[in-house]
Design a protein around this motif. Structure first.
Motif, PDB file in Angstrom:
ATOM      1  N   GLY A 215      78.600  -2.120 101.489  1.00 28.52           N
ATOM      2  CA  GLY A 215      79.426  -0.922 101.668  1.00 28.52           C
ATOM      3  C   GLY A 215      78.775   0.290 101.078  1.00 28.52           C
ATOM      4  O   GLY A 215      78.869   0.531  99.878  1.00 28.52           O
ATOM      5  N   ARG A 216      78.082   1.066 101.895  1.00 25.88           N
ATOM      6  CA  ARG A 216      77.316   2.188 101.358  1.00 25.88           C
ATOM      7  C   ARG A 216      78.179   3.354 100.933  1.00 25.88           C
ATOM      8  O   ARG A 216      77.964   3.940  99.913  1.00 25.88           O
ATOM      9  CB  ARG A 216      76.302   2.665 102.397  1.00 25.88           C
ATOM     10  CG  ARG A 216      75.130   1.770 102.529  1.00 25.88           C
ATOM     11  CD  ARG A 216      74.032   2.468 103.259  1.00 25.88           C
ATOM     12  NE  ARG A 216      73.656   3.694 102.565  1.00 25.88           N
ATOM     13  CZ  ARG A 216      72.949   4.647 103.120  1.00 25.88           C
ATOM     14  NH1 ARG A 216      72.552   4.548 104.346  1.00 25.88           N
ATOM     15  NH2 ARG A 216      72.635   5.719 102.432  1.00 25.88           N
ATOM     16  N   THR A 217      79.167   3.722 101.746  1.00 25.35           N
ATOM     17  CA  THR A 217      79.888   4.951 101.448  1.00 25.35           C
ATOM     18  C   THR A 217      81.373   4.669 101.290  1.00 25.35           C
ATOM     19  O   THR A 217      82.169   4.956 102.156  1.00 25.35           O
ATOM     20  CB  THR A 217      79.674   5.990 102.566  1.00 25.35           C
ATOM     21  OG1 THR A 217      79.939   5.347 103.805  1.00 25.35           O
ATOM     22  CG2 THR A 217      78.266   6.518 102.574  1.00 25.35           C
ATOM     23  N   GLU A 218      81.681   4.097 100.139  1.00 26.31           N
ATOM     24  CA  GLU A 218      83.078   3.744  99.899  1.00 26.31           C
ATOM     25  C   GLU A 218      83.961   4.965  99.859  1.00 26.31           C
ATOM     26  O   GLU A 218      85.154   4.890 100.042  1.00 26.31           O
ATOM     27  CB  GLU A 218      83.213   3.026  98.561  1.00 26.31           C
ATOM     28  CG  GLU A 218      82.553   1.668  98.551  1.00 26.31           C
ATOM     29  CD  GLU A 218      82.427   1.182  97.134  1.00 26.31           C
ATOM     30  OE1 GLU A 218      83.452   1.073  96.460  1.00 26.31           O
ATOM     31  OE2 GLU A 218      81.297   0.928  96.701  1.00 26.31           O
ATOM     32  N   GLY A 219      83.374   6.124  99.569  1.00 21.89           N
ATOM     33  CA  GLY A 219      84.171   7.339  99.484  1.00 21.89           C
ATOM     34  C   GLY A 219      84.633   7.807 100.858  1.00 21.89           C
ATOM     35  O   GLY A 219      85.320   8.795 100.970  1.00 21.89           O
ATOM     36  N   GLY A 220      84.241   7.135 101.920  1.00 19.90           N
ATOM     37  CA  GLY A 220      84.643   7.531 103.267  1.00 19.90           C
ATOM     38  C   GLY A 220      83.530   8.293 103.944  1.00 19.90           C
ATOM     39  O   GLY A 220      82.619   8.785 103.305  1.00 19.90           O
ATOM     40  N   ALA A 221      83.633   8.382 105.284  1.00 16.04           N
ATOM     41  CA  ALA A 221      82.600   9.073 106.039  1.00 16.04           C
ATOM     42  C   ALA A 221      82.588  10.549 105.670  1.00 16.04           C
ATOM     43  O   ALA A 221      83.616  11.152 105.419  1.00 16.04           O
ATOM     44  CB  ALA A 221      82.888   8.902 107.524  1.00 16.04           C
ATOM     45  N   SER A 222      81.385  11.112 105.637  1.00 15.15           N
ATOM     46  CA  SER A 222      81.268  12.508 105.269  1.00 15.15           C
ATOM     47  C   SER A 222      81.793  13.387 106.391  1.00 15.15           C
ATOM     48  O   SER A 222      81.665  13.076 107.565  1.00 15.15           O
ATOM     49  CB  SER A 222      79.814  12.837 105.007  1.00 15.15           C
ATOM     50  OG  SER A 222      79.724  14.152 104.512  1.00 15.15           O
ATOM     51  N   ARG A 223      82.390  14.512 106.007  1.00 19.03           N
ATOM     52  CA  ARG A 223      82.911  15.458 106.988  1.00 19.03           C
ATOM     53  C   ARG A 223      82.050  16.701 106.991  1.00 19.03           C
ATOM     54  O   ARG A 223      81.244  16.918 106.090  1.00 19.03           O
ATOM     55  CB  ARG A 223      84.325  15.846 106.571  1.00 19.03           C
ATOM     56  CG  ARG A 223      85.329  14.720 106.646  1.00 19.03           C
ATOM     57  CD  ARG A 223      86.615  15.104 105.894  1.00 19.03           C
ATOM     58  NE  ARG A 223      87.104  16.422 106.291  1.00 19.03           N
ATOM     59  CZ  ARG A 223      88.099  17.067 105.669  1.00 19.03           C
ATOM     60  NH1 ARG A 223      88.697  16.507 104.631  1.00 19.03           N
ATOM     61  NH2 ARG A 223      88.492  18.251 106.062  1.00 19.03           N
ATOM     62  N   LYS A 224      82.266  17.537 108.002  1.00 18.91           N
ATOM     63  CA  LYS A 224      81.677  18.872 107.944  1.00 18.91           C
ATOM     64  C   LYS A 224      82.387  19.624 106.819  1.00 18.91           C
ATOM     65  O   LYS A 224      83.579  19.388 106.573  1.00 18.91           O
ATOM     66  CB  LYS A 224      81.920  19.602 109.266  1.00 18.91           C
ATOM     67  CG  LYS A 224      81.039  19.120 110.389  1.00 18.91           C
ATOM     68  CD  LYS A 224      81.326  19.925 111.647  1.00 18.91           C
ATOM     69  CE  LYS A 224      80.627  19.291 112.825  1.00 18.91           C
ATOM     70  NZ  LYS A 224      81.180  19.689 114.110  1.00 18.91           N
ATOM     71  N   PRO A 225      81.690  20.554 106.167  1.00 18.15           N
ATOM     72  CA  PRO A 225      82.315  21.233 105.017  1.00 18.15           C
ATOM     73  C   PRO A 225      83.262  22.347 105.450  1.00 18.15           C
ATOM     74  O   PRO A 225      83.216  23.456 104.923  1.00 18.15           O
ATOM     75  CB  PRO A 225      81.094  21.795 104.272  1.00 18.15           C
ATOM     76  CG  PRO A 225      80.097  22.039 105.359  1.00 18.15           C
ATOM     77  CD  PRO A 225      80.310  20.975 106.397  1.00 18.15           C
ATOM     78  N   ILE A 226      84.101  22.063 106.423  1.00 16.88           N
ATOM     79  CA  ILE A 226      84.982  23.081 106.982  1.00 16.88           C
ATOM     80  C   ILE A 226      86.405  22.535 106.962  1.00 16.88           C
ATOM     81  O   ILE A 226      86.638  21.408 107.411  1.00 16.88           O
ATOM     82  CB  ILE A 226      84.582  23.405 108.447  1.00 16.88           C
ATOM     83  CG1 ILE A 226      83.110  23.829 108.514  1.00 16.88           C
ATOM     84  CG2 ILE A 226      85.472  24.507 109.023  1.00 16.88           C
ATOM     85  CD1 ILE A 226      82.556  23.915 109.927  1.00 16.88           C
ATOM     86  N   GLY A 227      87.330  23.323 106.409  1.00 16.76           N
ATOM     87  CA  GLY A 227      88.714  22.864 106.339  1.00 16.76           C
ATOM     88  C   GLY A 227      89.116  22.608 104.894  1.00 16.76           C
ATOM     89  O   GLY A 227      88.482  23.107 103.951  1.00 16.76           O
ATOM     90  N   LEU A 228      90.169  21.801 104.719  1.00 17.59           N
ATOM     91  CA  LEU A 228      90.739  21.591 103.386  1.00 17.59           C
ATOM     92  C   LEU A 228      90.274  20.266 102.782  1.00 17.59           C
ATOM     93  O   LEU A 228      90.243  19.242 103.468  1.00 17.59           O
ATOM     94  CB  LEU A 228      92.264  21.597 103.487  1.00 17.59           C
ATOM     95  CG  LEU A 228      92.864  22.939 103.959  1.00 17.59           C
ATOM     96  CD1 LEU A 228      94.350  22.795 104.243  1.00 17.59           C
ATOM     97  CD2 LEU A 228      92.626  24.038 102.924  1.00 17.59           C
ATOM     98  N   PHE A 229      89.929  20.302 101.512  1.00 14.34           N
ATOM     99  CA  PHE A 229      89.466  19.105 100.800  1.00 14.34           C
ATOM    100  C   PHE A 229      90.300  18.956  99.527  1.00 14.34           C
ATOM    101  O   PHE A 229      90.171  19.776  98.611  1.00 14.34           O
ATOM    102  CB  PHE A 229      87.972  19.239 100.456  1.00 14.34           C
ATOM    103  CG  PHE A 229      87.127  19.363 101.688  1.00 14.34           C
ATOM    104  CD1 PHE A 229      86.638  18.235 102.337  1.00 14.34           C
ATOM    105  CD2 PHE A 229      86.868  20.617 102.234  1.00 14.34           C
ATOM    106  CE1 PHE A 229      85.900  18.353 103.500  1.00 14.34           C
ATOM    107  CE2 PHE A 229      86.125  20.734 103.399  1.00 14.34           C
ATOM    108  CZ  PHE A 229      85.640  19.608 104.031  1.00 14.34           C
ATOM    109  N   PRO A 230      91.164  17.911  99.471  1.00 15.18           N
ATOM    110  CA  PRO A 230      92.005  17.756  98.287  1.00 15.18           C
ATOM    111  C   PRO A 230      91.185  17.439  97.039  1.00 15.18           C
ATOM    112  O   PRO A 230      90.248  16.640  97.081  1.00 15.18           O
ATOM    113  CB  PRO A 230      92.923  16.578  98.657  1.00 15.18           C
ATOM    114  CG  PRO A 230      92.303  15.928  99.841  1.00 15.18           C
ATOM    115  CD  PRO A 230      91.420  16.919 100.512  1.00 15.18           C
TER     116      PRO A 230
END
Ligand code: SF4
Length: 448
Positions: free
Chosen positions: A233-248
């Motif tokens: 499991g390489r990216t347990e933090g979840g798939a990366s998103r574009k840096p656009i929009g809201l990030f909690p």
């Protein structure tokens, strides 16, 4: 400041690079971002001394364009007077939400700091070329997968705790995994790899390391007993998103990502957006890989207002904006090497053919391909014969067809019409292009 750097080197404040629209400087603040007031002051300085074009690069660096031999030192002095400390030495990059992302696997900043110190201690700074870089990715909402690097470290969870995948030469997909190790051992193998690169000279990169060297790096930790089994499991933090929009973030805090179309904006618009952010309570504006800015500190209810203001100023506020699928360099008139008006073409194509843009379209003013050095499914490239169309290759490849530069958007409309007619249900435009093949695509591009 008489010696300007050659193309391809890194245009730091102290060594601006000659480009088609004058000198360009790139700066990376040590803190990763600015207060809104500092960004306003910097943009005003860019207006005074440059041509007013500001950029955020795919790696998240700030660039100021259109400086002269006289004005570049004045800009450098003003940056200094503003108290903006800029990074020097080998770039060891962390993500824009490093340390504040509740979904990251590990805060990468302490390890990045230890790597910077080890590079200094090993005397490697002067021996490595300006484009050699390291990324330390803690995982989470905004990973550094899309950023290429000579050495990359990615946090993973293992049964023994946090470990780091160390790989070389590439982005998150293409880099070659060497070892999985705990922090200090990961730092040591990073420095060992950089030392091997330095021994090959200042033009060398990790991709030039021999198979033998890579094997010896991979085996090196097993000799010291520090090597670990690779966790799954390489990216347990979840798939990366574009840096656009809201990030909690932690608590009720949220980071708001807003991108610059094609990575570029007039300084006046940057000033207008930063002033609005200031009045809405933003305390920090970070630079983000993916040509974006992250606004932090404003109350959650202010985000919609800030997005509306940004959209009205021409910024990209939605990750589905078709402009995010187009890589376009400054082209004419900004760059002297440009043969086509890349940004005008990009705007027309984004407005007229958004429905087919599920792939990267590269629009390059000339064959250098500055905006997207790698291959793209379609590239429009300016040259002596007008706007060439390259299929599945880089801007340097031989175009399969041409149109006059001013008319290239019509060629893309012809391709879009062909895709609409030929597409199977559920088929992506990218898959349809692959199925149709370069000959049919080039024929459609040339059609009147
Ligand atoms: S690719 Fe674009 S920015 Fe790069 S040199 Fe050519 S025209 Fe200029």
């Amino acid at each position: 400041m008489n010696a300007f750097s050659r193309r391809g080197a890194c245009p730091a404040l102290s060594a601006p690079m000659q480009t088609g629209d004058g000198l360009l400087v790139r700066l990376n603040p040590v803190d990763g971002g600015f207060t809104a007031k500092l960004l306003i002051a910097l943009a005003e300085s860019a207006l005074r001394h440059g041509n007013g074009i500001m950029e955020v690069t795919a790696r998240g660096s700030l660039q100021i364009r259109g400086l002269t031999a006289q004005s570049a030192p004045l800009l450098a002095a003003e940056v200094d007077a503003l108290g903006i400390a800029v990074r020097t030495g080998v770039p060891v990059e962390t993500g824009p939400l490093a340390g504040i992302d509740p979904r990251e696997i590990a805060d990468p900043r302490p390890l990045a700091e230890r790597i910077r110190a080890a590079i200094e201690e090993a005397g490697l700074t002067q021996r490595l070329g300006p484009k050699v870089s390291v990324v330390v990715d803690g995982g989470g909402q905004l990973t550094l997968d899309a950023v290429t690097a000579d050495v990359r470290l990615l946090a993973v969870r293992s049964s023994a705790g946090i470990r780091w995948l160390v790989s070389v030469a590439g982005d998150g997909q293409s880099a070659r995994l060497l070892v999985v190790a705990e922090g200090d051992a990961a730092r040591d193998v990073t420095v060992a790899a950089l030392r091997m690169i330095a021994e090959k000279g200042r033009d060398a990169h990790a991709r030039g390391l021999s198979e033998r060297q890579l094997v010896s790096l991979a085996g090196w930790l097993s000799l010291t007993g520090s090597r670990e089994a690779r966790p799954s499991g390489r990216t347990e933090g979840g798939a990366s998103r574009k840096p656009i929009g809201l990030f909690p973030l932690a608590g009720h805090a949220v980071a708001l990502g807003i991108a610059l179309p094609y990575g570029s904006m007039p300084a006046q618009n940057m000033i207008a957006l930063a002033k609005s952010a200031l009045s809405l309570g933003t305390t920090e504006i970070r630079l983000a890989p993916g040509r974006a800015l992250l606004f932090l500190g404003q109350p959650p209810h202010a985000n919609q207002s800030l997005q509306d203001i940004a959209a009205a100023l021409g910024f990209v506020t939605s990750p589905t904006d078709p402009r995010t699928r187009i890589a376009a360099c400054p082209g004419t008139p900004a760059c002297a090497s440009g043969r086509i008006a890349t940004r005008d073409l990009a705007e027309t194509i984004a407005a007229e053919n958004a429905d087919i843009l599920d792939f990267t379209l590269h629009i390059s003013g000339c064959a250098k391909g500055c905006a997207h050095p790698g291959p793209a499914p379609l590239t429009i490239v300016g040259g002596e014969n007008g706007a060439g169309l390259v299929v599945n290759a880089t801007a340097r490849a031989l175009p399969a067809g041409y149109r006059p530069g001013y008319d290239a958007a019509r060629g893309i409309s012809r391709i879009a019409a062909m895709i609409s007619g030929a597409r199977f249900q559920g088929e992506t435009a990218a898959a349809c292009l692959t199925r149709l093949g370069p000959v049919a695509i080039a024929e459609a591009y040339r059609q009147e």
